[in-house]
Design an enzyme around this catalytic site. Sequence first.
Site, PDB file in Angstrom:
ATOM      1  N   GLY A 168       2.951  -0.626   3.814  1.00 16.25           N
ATOM      2  CA  GLY A 168       2.770  -1.015   2.550  1.00 16.25           C
ATOM      3  C   GLY A 168       3.869  -1.541   1.851  1.00 16.25           C
TER       4      GLY A 168
ATOM      5  CG  ASP B 249       2.697   0.718  -0.930  1.00 14.31           C
ATOM      6  OD1 ASP B 249       2.954   1.975  -1.016  1.00 14.31           O
ATOM      7  OD2 ASP B 249       1.496   0.381  -0.240  1.00 14.31           O
TER       8      ASP B 249
ATOM      9  CG  ASP C 236      -2.361   7.994  -5.283  1.00 15.65           C
ATOM     10  OD1 ASP C 236      -2.580   8.835  -5.938  1.00 15.65           O
ATOM     11  OD2 ASP C 236      -3.436   7.269  -4.393  1.00 15.65           O
TER      12      ASP C 236
ATOM     13  CE  LYS D  44      -3.913   5.158  -7.533  1.00 13.04           C
ATOM     14  NZ  LYS D  44      -5.246   5.386  -6.342  1.00 13.04           N
TER      15      LYS D  44
ATOM     16  CB  VAL E 104      -4.780   0.133  -6.606  1.00 14.54           C
ATOM     17  CG1 VAL E 104      -5.287   0.560  -8.178  1.00 14.54           C
ATOM     18  CG2 VAL E 104      -3.958   1.010  -6.229  1.00 14.54           C
TER      19      VAL E 104
ATOM     20  CG  ASP F 244      -4.394  -0.076   3.358  1.00 14.58           C
ATOM     21  OD1 ASP F 244      -5.403   0.225   4.075  1.00 14.58           O
ATOM     22  OD2 ASP F 244      -3.539   0.781   3.043  1.00 14.58           O
TER      23      ASP F 244
ATOM     24  NE  ARG G  29      -1.275  -2.478   5.022  1.00 14.33           N
ATOM     25  CZ  ARG G  29      -1.111  -1.289   4.619  1.00 14.33           C
ATOM     26  NH1 ARG G  29      -0.340  -1.014   3.437  1.00 14.33           N
ATOM     27  NH2 ARG G  29      -1.396  -0.116   5.179  1.00 14.33           N
TER      28      ARG G  29
END
Length: 185
Positions: free
Chosen positions: A50, A108, A111, A139, A162, A168, A174
């Site tokens: 990612g 990336d 979360d 997030k 997302v 992904d 991606r």
Amino acid sequence: MSRPTLADALKRSSIVHDRRAIETAISAMSVRIRNDFAGSVPVYLTVMNGGLPFAGALALELGARGLDLEFDYLHASRYRGATSGGEVTWKHRPATPLRGRRVLLVDDIVDEGHTLMAVREWVRGQGAQDVRIAALAVKAHDRCVPGLVADYSGLVVPDRYVYGYGLDYYEQGRNLPAIYALDEE
């Protein structure tokens, strides 16, 4: 069971951040990172898969601002193509010695942070002098692992699924040049 298609997901999604917003955020992040790492050559660890699109764009911005980097990567995942995480699985650990080094982990998204926490602790365990995290997105929720925050973040995304720009959708999308969120049902 067949996996959902990216085309179907795109029909049920909205753009959260377009390419221009992403590039603007990366540019702004690069100034802060360059200032914080001035006078050093950090180990620039991309978290695969990612982190790849973001890491490439950020590295070029940092180079344009005169910050040299020593590149390596790691691959650790809790998802393995699923939409919810399990145990952290290491697929590749960096070959660059980290003892006494300043390290920038590039991923990336933050979360909940379980994977990044495990990675950061492993890097610290290798004797790194300083470990910082750069994440393209964070997030918006309060479920993050205590003590895990991105030192540098570019964008906030909603607490929805997302994807795009490294993130992904069932290992698809991606390479989309924007970040999308599935619409709430």
